[in-house]
Design an enzyme around this catalytic site. Structure first.
Site, PDB file in Angstrom:
ATOM      1  NE  ARG A 191      13.776   0.500   9.836  1.00  0.00           N
ATOM      2  CZ  ARG A 191      13.328  -0.485   9.094  1.00  0.00           C
ATOM      3  NH1 ARG A 191      13.267  -1.705   9.599  1.00  0.00           N
ATOM      4  NH2 ARG A 191      12.919  -0.276   7.860  1.00  0.00           N
ATOM      5  CG  ASN A 220      -0.238   0.247   2.524  1.00  0.00           C
ATOM      6  OD1 ASN A 220       0.992   0.209   2.591  1.00  0.00           O
ATOM      7  ND2 ASN A 220      -0.995   0.494   3.576  1.00  0.00           N
ATOM      8  CE1 TYR A 229       6.915  -3.979  13.366  1.00  0.00           C
ATOM      9  CE2 TYR A 229       8.373  -4.462  15.201  1.00  0.00           C
ATOM     10  CZ  TYR A 229       8.099  -4.510  13.847  1.00  0.00           C
ATOM     11  OH  TYR A 229       8.985  -5.102  12.980  1.00  0.00           O
ATOM     12  CG  LEU A 232       8.576  -9.366   4.298  1.00  0.00           C
ATOM     13  CD1 LEU A 232       8.246 -10.798   3.925  1.00  0.00           C
ATOM     14  CD2 LEU A 232       9.655  -8.843   3.376  1.00  0.00           C
ATOM     15  CB  VAL A 238      -2.170  -6.970   4.234  1.00  0.00           C
ATOM     16  CG1 VAL A 238      -1.193  -7.486   3.224  1.00  0.00           C
ATOM     17  CG2 VAL A 238      -1.527  -6.065   5.263  1.00  0.00           C
ATOM     18  CE1 TYR A 278      -6.184 -17.963  10.764  1.00  0.00           C
ATOM     19  CE2 TYR A 278      -6.708 -19.128   8.729  1.00  0.00           C
ATOM     20  CZ  TYR A 278      -6.971 -18.112   9.632  1.00  0.00           C
ATOM     21  OH  TYR A 278      -8.028 -17.267   9.408  1.00  0.00           O
TER      22      TYR A 278
HETATM   23  P1  NAD Z   1       9.483  -1.352   5.398  1.00  0.00           P
HETATM   24  O1  NAD Z   1       8.676  -0.354   6.132  1.00  0.00           O
HETATM   25  O2  NAD Z   1      10.526  -0.866   4.460  1.00  0.00           O
HETATM   26  O3  NAD Z   1       8.557  -2.356   4.597  1.00  0.00           O
HETATM   27  C1  NAD Z   1       7.234  -2.665   4.953  1.00  0.00           C
HETATM   28  C2  NAD Z   1       6.385  -2.629   3.708  1.00  0.00           C
HETATM   29  O4  NAD Z   1       5.028  -2.979   4.058  1.00  0.00           O
HETATM   30  C3  NAD Z   1       6.339  -1.236   3.066  1.00  0.00           C
HETATM   31  O5  NAD Z   1       6.562  -1.337   1.691  1.00  0.00           O
HETATM   32  C4  NAD Z   1       4.932  -0.747   3.388  1.00  0.00           C
HETATM   33  O6  NAD Z   1       4.448   0.178   2.452  1.00  0.00           O
HETATM   34  C5  NAD Z   1       4.158  -2.047   3.410  1.00  0.00           C
HETATM   35  N1  NAD Z   1       2.921  -1.965   4.205  1.00  0.00           N
HETATM   36  C6  NAD Z   1       2.757  -1.437   5.438  1.00  0.00           C
HETATM   37  N2  NAD Z   1       1.472  -1.565   5.837  1.00  0.00           N
HETATM   38  C7  NAD Z   1       0.820  -2.185   4.818  1.00  0.00           C
HETATM   39  C8  NAD Z   1      -0.518  -2.588   4.626  1.00  0.00           C
HETATM   40  N3  NAD Z   1      -1.468  -2.369   5.550  1.00  0.00           N
HETATM   41  N4  NAD Z   1      -0.859  -3.198   3.456  1.00  0.00           N
HETATM   42  C9  NAD Z   1       0.079  -3.410   2.488  1.00  0.00           C
HETATM   43  N5  NAD Z   1       1.372  -3.046   2.620  1.00  0.00           N
HETATM   44  C10 NAD Z   1       1.725  -2.449   3.771  1.00  0.00           C
HETATM   45  O7  NAD Z   1      10.132  -2.303   6.512  1.00  0.00           O
HETATM   46  P2  NAD Z   1      11.120  -3.539   6.361  1.00  0.00           P
HETATM   47  O8  NAD Z   1      12.276  -3.252   7.208  1.00  0.00           O
HETATM   48  O9  NAD Z   1      11.311  -3.902   4.950  1.00  0.00           O
HETATM   49  O10 NAD Z   1      10.283  -4.681   7.094  1.00  0.00           O
HETATM   50  C11 NAD Z   1       9.606  -5.706   6.395  1.00  0.00           C
HETATM   51  C12 NAD Z   1       9.042  -6.695   7.397  1.00  0.00           C
HETATM   52  O11 NAD Z   1      10.097  -7.268   8.162  1.00  0.00           O
HETATM   53  C13 NAD Z   1       8.064  -6.085   8.390  1.00  0.00           C
HETATM   54  O12 NAD Z   1       6.996  -6.985   8.592  1.00  0.00           O
HETATM   55  C14 NAD Z   1       8.880  -5.926   9.635  1.00  0.00           C
HETATM   56  O13 NAD Z   1       8.082  -5.988  10.784  1.00  0.00           O
HETATM   57  C15 NAD Z   1       9.820  -7.113   9.541  1.00  0.00           C
HETATM   58  N6  NAD Z   1      11.055  -6.860  10.299  1.00  0.00           N
HETATM   59  C16 NAD Z   1      11.999  -5.970   9.854  1.00  0.00           C
HETATM   60  C17 NAD Z   1      13.135  -5.740  10.625  1.00  0.00           C
HETATM   61  C18 NAD Z   1      14.225  -4.799  10.178  1.00  0.00           C
HETATM   62  O14 NAD Z   1      15.181  -4.592  10.931  1.00  0.00           O
HETATM   63  N7  NAD Z   1      14.202  -4.225   9.012  1.00  0.00           N
HETATM   64  C19 NAD Z   1      13.297  -6.396  11.858  1.00  0.00           C
HETATM   65  C20 NAD Z   1      12.294  -7.248  12.279  1.00  0.00           C
HETATM   66  C21 NAD Z   1      11.188  -7.500  11.493  1.00  0.00           C
HETATM   67  N1  UDP Z   2      18.594   5.340  17.825  1.00  0.00           N
HETATM   68  C1  UDP Z   2      19.452   6.428  18.032  1.00  0.00           C
HETATM   69  N2  UDP Z   2      19.425   7.450  17.151  1.00  0.00           N
HETATM   70  C2  UDP Z   2      18.617   7.460  16.056  1.00  0.00           C
HETATM   71  C3  UDP Z   2      17.764   6.351  15.820  1.00  0.00           C
HETATM   72  C4  UDP Z   2      17.767   5.316  16.748  1.00  0.00           C
HETATM   73  O1  UDP Z   2      20.205   6.452  19.011  1.00  0.00           O
HETATM   74  O2  UDP Z   2      18.681   8.444  15.282  1.00  0.00           O
HETATM   75  C5  UDP Z   2      18.627   4.208  18.777  1.00  0.00           C
HETATM   76  C6  UDP Z   2      17.280   3.778  19.321  1.00  0.00           C
HETATM   77  O3  UDP Z   2      16.932   4.529  20.464  1.00  0.00           O
HETATM   78  C7  UDP Z   2      17.536   2.322  19.636  1.00  0.00           C
HETATM   79  C8  UDP Z   2      18.544   1.882  18.572  1.00  0.00           C
HETATM   80  O4  UDP Z   2      19.132   3.076  18.077  1.00  0.00           O
HETATM   81  O5  UDP Z   2      18.124   2.182  20.900  1.00  0.00           O
HETATM   82  C9  UDP Z   2      17.933   1.123  17.420  1.00  0.00           C
HETATM   83  O6  UDP Z   2      16.832   1.857  16.947  1.00  0.00           O
HETATM   84  P1  UDP Z   2      15.981   1.450  15.664  1.00  0.00           P
HETATM   85  O7  UDP Z   2      14.837   2.395  15.575  1.00  0.00           O
HETATM   86  O8  UDP Z   2      16.882   1.339  14.488  1.00  0.00           O
HETATM   87  O9  UDP Z   2      15.491  -0.047  15.970  1.00  0.00           O
HETATM   88  P2  UDP Z   2      14.832  -0.793  17.246  1.00  0.00           P
HETATM   89  O10 UDP Z   2      14.823   0.109  18.439  1.00  0.00           O
HETATM   90  O11 UDP Z   2      13.464  -1.179  16.807  1.00  0.00           O
HETATM   91  O12 UDP Z   2      15.740  -1.950  17.456  1.00  0.00           O
END
Ligand code: NAD
Ligand code: UDP
Length: 316
Positions: free
Chosen positions: A185, A33, A144, A72, A58, A158
């Protein structure tokens, strides 16, 4: 050739996964989306006739004949998932129900992108899959964390009730090209700040730790997990066990970019986990997988990506 649906396909991880699945000769459908995803991430794939793009949310049902689903779709950065927390819960929970319903109907195998956030602010270190976690159910991160926990519950049920073939992976902090420059991030924030010569914003005293996994390592783990037999459903941790303080990361990024940026300290967001490090013994055993790309190497590629991006678009 398999037909594969990737929800969140235009996001950071999703776009890398789509690319890899196409390279392996599959037909791939990206569903997104575009809340946090970007068309830019998938434009390079659009010339491929076996790649289809669907704009869809979704939280509404979606029907398509596929062999596999990678689920994802969900904003992953704290600033984005906290922007509309109710919607985040809906995306996790209703998204899981809709995609599991689809998997049941068309007998597809389905993989859930779960997260290390299910462990909350962990009291066990490093985190193993058997640890149940320490999550504040009413805190700012709960939309989250709890959304993802319910999604795991739905996947399990499921599977048990309807024999849906499921796979659950718990992803630890992942970084790389295609992250949104304003994603919020830590890795993308620090690199963009360093490249622009802006202050590097360390939250708290910077002594909290994270383990950073390069996206190619994660995609490899996802594909291996999907290919495992029906007797292994997870959950399985995927992450890089190298553990760094946030301050160490800031210093590394300044050093590697040759930036003149200064570190500034900002308040620590509430419920920010103090430490994170995956135990990946299970992934080693079941997937014969371990991360191959150390932090410095992954940072080089990520810095290069953001450098190009900022040069090509002055509005960023
Ligand atoms: P991202 O935000 O780049 O990607 C998420 C995607 O989902 C985006 O393209 C967004 O537009 C789409 N989206 C969000 N809500 C939606 C909805 N209601 N319907 C359809 N699409 C939707 O983040 P990412 O880092 O690529 O993460 C992807 C997945 O991996 C997520 O489920 C996230 O929770 C999981 N994950 C990521 C990390 C990480 O460090 N990057 C860590 C743990 C879990
Ligand atoms: N963080 C930071 N400065 C930033 C962004 C994040 O110090 O500009 C810190 C945040 O408080 C956390 C860690 O970096 O302790 C990782 O943050 P992120 O949002 O990347 O992921 P998550 O907390 O979900 O692991």
């Amino acid at each position: 050739m398999k037909r594969i649906l990737v929800t969140g396909g235009a996001g950071f991880i999703g776009s890398h996964l789509c690319e890899r699945l196409l390279k392996e000769g599959n037909e791939v459908i990206s569903l997104d989306n575009y809340f946090t995803g970007q068309k830019r991430n998938i434009v390079p794939l659009m010339d491929n006739p076996y790649f289809e793009v669907v704009r869809h949310d979704v939280t509404s049902p979606f029907f398509v004949e596929v062999d596999e689903i990678y689920n994802l779709a969900c904003p992953a950065s704290p600033i984005h998932y906290q922007y509309n927390p109710i919607k985040t819960v809906k995306t996790s929970v209703m998204g899981a129900i809709n995609m599991l319903g689809l998997a049941k109907r068309v007998r597809a195998k389905i993989l859930q992108a779960s997260t290390s956030e299910v462990y909350g602010d962990p009291q066990v270190h490093p985190q193993t899959e058997s640890y149940w976690g320490h999550v504040n159910p009413i805190g700012t991160r709960s939309c989250y964390d709890e959304g993802k926990r319910v999604a795991e519950t739905l996947f399990m049920n499921y599977h048990l009730q309807n024999n849906v073939k499921i796979k659950i992976i718990r992803i630890f902090n992942t970084y790389g090209p295609n992250m949104h420059p304003h994603d919020g991030r830590v890795v993308s924030n620090f690199i963009v700040q360093a490249l622009k010569g802006e202050d590097i914003t360390v939250y708290g005293d910077g002594q909290q730790t994270r383990s950073f996994q390069y996206v190619d390592d994660l995609v490899e783990a996802m594909i291996r997990m999907m290919a495992t037999g029906d007797d292994f459903i997870g959950p399985v941790n995927t992450g890089n066990p190298g553990e760094f303080t946030i301050l160490e990361l800031a210093e590394k990024v300044i050093d590697m970019t040759g930036s003149k940026s200064k570190i500034v300290y900002k308040p620590l967001p509430s419920d920010d986990p103090m430490q994170r490090k995956p135990d990946i013994s299970l992934a080693k055993e079941k997937l014969n997988w371990e991360p191959k790309i150390p932090l410095e190497q992954g940072l080089v590629k990520t810095i290069e990506y953001f450098d190009q991006l900022l040069k090509s678009d002055s509005s960023l």
